[in-house]
Design an enzyme around this catalytic site. Structure first.
Site, short mmCIF file in Angstrom:
data_model
loop_
_atom_site.label_atom_id
_atom_site.label_comp_id
_atom_site.label_asym_id
_atom_site.label_seq_id
_atom_site.Cartn_x
_atom_site.Cartn_y
_atom_site.Cartn_z
CB CYS A 113 -0.93 0.00 1.21
SG CYS A 113 -1.90 1.52 1.35
CB ALA A 139 -5.05 0.42 2.88
CG HIS A 191 -23.55 28.47 2.26
ND1 HIS A 191 -23.95 27.80 1.13
CD2 HIS A 191 -23.46 29.79 1.92
CE1 HIS A 191 -24.09 28.68 0.15
NE2 HIS A 191 -23.80 29.89 0.60
#
Length: 470
Positions: free
Chosen positions: A41, A318, A449
């Site tokens: 990985c 992973a 936002h």
């Protein structure tokens, strides 16, 4: 003979995390690694591929600079420099894991490890054999790319993911066999760099483990980008020469065509690394796919032997391996008398999956179809990126977020996303699933936002006919 409380065989994202957690809990720990700390990985998978994809993403934006009121001319990709950057990222993280081993006082034995039974393990390095013993052993040997019998990888014209990460030159015409996460990620990387890409998938849709709506959307998006997608197709024959690869492709309608490609990437799954590690000397049982069978705490059928990660059952991710590493280490510490740890089994339905193509794909839980198959009456919400101000401002109005709820209880059964940065957004739903939140928890949560995360709120609202911005 060196003796330990715990020996971990393999140092990938499952193995090294298990070793660290074991050390944190006061165990005397050793790790055995035949190649590079961090495993596939870190060195050849998750991390360096994301470095490659980042380069291709930047290249994509540079070629679309005019969309942002900018000008970029004479753009080109230097594949050698791209690969060098990717390898540098992997090297830096490998050094980081080495530091973590020292920091946590974990002994590293370099070499090929083999179980001998009775809590013993041998390590062979440069012809020298060392014997170790431990009260508990965790097998974390991972997996490797599966070869296609008709197309054995040679590293020249026929590649696995490992070869595809370090090309000496860009392909001119690339065939990708398999449209799962690995196949689509490499296809996206090379397509963004200007390579003509053909993807062959034997199933009836690309990204077949994802929600059907995601697969349909991605097929349209990738075709628009120039991908040649062959669905319900298979490879009849492949022949490689020094100059090219010839493939016979059988289409859905039975038609067989013979086509030439410069390179082929085989991405049809994985094979667990269970050979030559001494399993036959321990009595540990594999399943019918040769993955090691474990219980909910990662115990095998043999006392003192545990297994985690890709060498066990799916999903082969992973982050699942890392979490299993913690789980196994804590269960071992508990077995050795630690009363302060309380390991909890993992629910596979709460493990998110991410695909780092363009646009990105992320999901957690059940698809709409699987939810219905399981007997749920569902409420489904869907909100498009084009309805989100931040997405429009980013120039990333392509995609959607879909949520699936149990109509009776309000339980979030699954969430499925396509679009910019959805691999970062998915954790919001993952935490909700783990915490067993219901629709009202999401509806009553204030989302900031302007952010992409507002679409998560709107998707939930949509499931209950309350969406505001679409």
């Amino acid at each position: 003979m060196s003796s330990y409380d715990l020996i971990v065989l393999g140092s990938g994202p499952g193995g090294y995390v298990a070793a660290i957690r074991g050390a944190q809990l006061g165990l005397k720990v050793a790790i055995v690694e035949r190649e590079n700390l961090g495993g596939i990985c870190l060195n050849w998978g998750c991390i360096p591929t994301k470095a490659l994809l980042r380069s291709s993403e930047i290249f994509h934006y540079m070629n679309h600079a005019s969309d942002y009121g900018l000008k970029a001319e004479a753009i080109s990709a230097d594949i050698a420099a791209i690969v060098k950057r990717s390898r540098g990222v992997a090297s830096k993280l490998n050094q980081g894991v080495t530091h973590l081993m020292k920091k946590n006082k974990i002994t590293v034995h370099t070499g090929q490890g083999k179980l001998l039974g009775g809590g013993k393990l041998s390590v062979v390095n440069d012809g020298k054999t060392e014997e170790l013993s431990a009260k508990h052993i965790i097998i974390a040997t991972g997996a490797r790319a599966r070869d296609l019998p008709k197309a054995k990888a040679d590293g020249k014209r026929i590649w696995t993911y490992r070869h595809a990460m370090t090309p000496t030159e860009l392909p001119t015409k690339l065939l990708v066999i398999g449209s799962g996460a690995i196949g689509i990620e490499f296809a996206s990387f090379y397509n963004d760099l200007g390579v003509k890409v053909t993807v062959v998938e034997m199933m009836d849709r690309i990204l077949p483990v994802e929600d059907a709506d995601v697969s349909t959307f991605m097929a349209k998006a990738l075709t628009k980008q120039g991908f040649d997608l062959r669905i319900s197709a298979n490879i009849q024959k492949i022949e490689a020469t020094d100059a090219a690869v010839t493939a016979e492709i059988k289409a859905k309608d039975g038609t067989v065509t013979t086509e030439e490609f410069s390179h082929v990437i085989v991405a049809i799954g994985i094979v667990p690394n269970v050979e030559n590690i001494g399993l036959e000397d321990t009595g540990v049982e594999p399943d019918k796919r040769y993955h090691i069978k474990v219980d909910e705490y990662c115990r095998t059928n043999v006392d003192g032997i545990w297994a985690i990660g890709d060498v066990t059952a799916p999903p082969w991710l992973a982050h699942k391996a890392s979490h299993e590493g913690v789980l196994a280490a804590e269960a071992i510490a508990q077995a050795l008398g630690n009363t302060e740890v309380h390991p909890h089994p993992i629910d596979a339905k709460n493990i998110p999956g991410c695909t780092y193509c363009h646009p990105q794909v992320a999901s957690v839980g059940l698809t709409e179809a699987k939810a219905k198959e399981a007997g749920h009456e569902v409420k489904v919400g869907n909100f498009p990126f084009v309805g989100n101000g931040k997405a429009i401002a980013l120039g990333e109005a392509e995609g959607f977020i879909k949520t699936v709820f149990d109509a009776k209880t309000g339980e979030l059964l699954g969430a499925h996303m396509v679009g910019a940065e959805v691999t970062e957004l998915i954790q919001g739903y993952t935490i909700g699933k783990q915490a067993e939140l219901v629709e009202t928890d999401y509806i009553q949560t204030v989302f900031p936002h302007p952010t992409l995360s507002e679409m998560m709120h709107e998707s939930v609202l949509s499931a209950y006919s309350r969406a505001v911005h679409f």
